[in-house]
Design an enzyme around this catalytic site. Structure first.
Site, PDB file in Angstrom:
ATOM      1  N   GLU A  66       0.808  -1.219   0.000  1.00  0.00           N
ATOM      2  CA  GLU A  66       0.000   0.000   0.000  1.00  0.00           C
ATOM      3  C   GLU A  66       0.843   1.272   0.000  1.00  0.00           C
ATOM      4  O   GLU A  66       0.322   2.363  -0.228  1.00  0.00           O
ATOM      5  CB  GLU A  66      -0.949  -0.004   1.202  1.00  0.00           C
ATOM      6  CG  GLU A  66      -2.054  -1.042   1.056  1.00  0.00           C
ATOM      7  CD  GLU A  66      -3.059  -1.004   2.189  1.00  0.00           C
ATOM      8  OE1 GLU A  66      -2.737  -0.435   3.256  1.00  0.00           O
ATOM      9  OE2 GLU A  66      -4.160  -1.555   2.008  1.00  0.00           O
ATOM     10  N   GLU A  94       6.154 -21.677   9.165  1.00  0.00           N
ATOM     11  CA  GLU A  94       6.599 -20.729  10.188  1.00  0.00           C
ATOM     12  C   GLU A  94       7.649 -21.322  11.118  1.00  0.00           C
ATOM     13  O   GLU A  94       8.372 -20.593  11.799  1.00  0.00           O
ATOM     14  CB  GLU A  94       5.411 -20.236  11.009  1.00  0.00           C
ATOM     15  CG  GLU A  94       4.781 -21.277  11.908  1.00  0.00           C
ATOM     16  CD  GLU A  94       3.647 -20.694  12.736  1.00  0.00           C
ATOM     17  OE1 GLU A  94       3.784 -20.671  13.969  1.00  0.00           O
ATOM     18  OE2 GLU A  94       2.643 -20.280  12.155  1.00  0.00           O
TER      19      GLU A  94
END
Length: 297
Positions: A82, A113
């Site tokens: 963004e 992870e």
């Protein structure tokens, strides 16, 4: 004895959550989010210190790097992508890594992870340098993938910023600027996509937005360094130029069309009554600051 993290501890507030009707259930979930705001407010000094530490590296041309897994990783990706349309931040200077790769944005990649070595390799693959800043994001504060990325970043001399929702955890200890977002137990036990994720989103927003303001990408409170890349954003560029320069729509459009729809340049053109090339030179001479460019006699 098993050491249960705060974010994994069952909440004592709504033990019969599954018995609630929809109205009461939604009310309880929304109310619990208030804790996220309180956690970010408490972390505001740490976020500000991280902004101040990152600023000179960004001025010198460094990159923002992000590393996370699951929800934390997706929030890092969201923050990174963004920055370009909002602040014209170069896409190559906002690089987000998520455990499991790009596919993990859409489908959970179980076990990714837990791979600390892969976190290190992924970070090394983007050739970190001493001018870069890594944001390591982990609700638990001990995600191996993030710890691997932090280790590689430290080895390269990067500034390391860690965001975690549990105190005294490894991600915070491995960071130059630890940011604790102490959201406590989740209403749905262990679901850190709830208020822990909300706090991470707010903290990332605050950090990157404050950094962009300090980099002269905002004039007053107007985002004057946006990219007008679609019809909606063209309209927004016109509206911002009208407001910042105090002109009508026709004047704003004319100025924007003369400078490839750069709001910054158009505002200086209109307020200084100079052509686009001169407005651009004024901005370049003042590190992109509209306010300083306008103040020059």
């Amino acid at each position: 004895m098993l050491n249960i993290l705060n974010t994994e501890t069952p909440s004592q507030r709504h033990p019969d959550l599954d018995l609630y009707d929809s109205a009461r259930l939604v009310s309880a979930l929304v109310e619990d989010q208030q804790t996220a705001l309180e956690a970010v407010r408490a972390a505001a000094p740490a976020i500000a210190a991280a902004v101040d530490a990152a600023l000179p590296r960004m001025v010198a041309g460094g990159r923002l790097l992000y590393a996370g897994a699951g929800t934390s990783g997706r929030l890092g990706v969201l923050d990174s992508v963004e920055l370009t349309p909002t602040f014209s931040w170069p896409g190559e200077r906002a690089v987000a890594l998520i455990a499991g790769g790009e596919a993990a944005m859409f489908v959970a990649v179980e076990g990714a992870e837990d791979d600390e070595a892969q976190g290190r390799r992924d970070l090394e693959a983007v050739t970190p340098a001493a001018g870069d800043v890594l944001l390591g994001i982990a609700a638990s504060g001990q995600t191996p993938y993030v710890l691997g990325a932090l280790a590689a970043a430290r080895a390269a001399g990067c500034l390391c910023i860690g965001l975690a929702n549990n105190p005294g955890t490894a991600v915070l200890a491995a960071s130059d600027h630890p940011i604790l977002l102490d959201t406590g137990a989740e209403l749905i036990s262990g679901s850190t996509r709830l208020k822990a994720g909300t706090a991470q989103k707010m903290a990332l927003n605050a950090f990157s937005s404050a950094l962009m303001v300090r980099l002269n990408k905002v004039y007053g409170n107007l985002m004057v360094d946006m990219k007008a890349s679609n019809a909606k954003l063209v309209r927004r560029a016109v509206a911002l130029t009208m407001r910042a320069a105090g002109v009508d729509e026709a004047s704003a459009r004319q100025a924007l069309e003369a400078c490839d729809f750069s709001v910054k340049t158009a505002v200086v053109m209109l307020l200084k009554q100079v052509p686009a090339d001169q407005a651009l030179r004024l901005l370049q001479a003042h590190a992109g600051s509209v306010r300083q460019a306008l103040a020059r006699h």
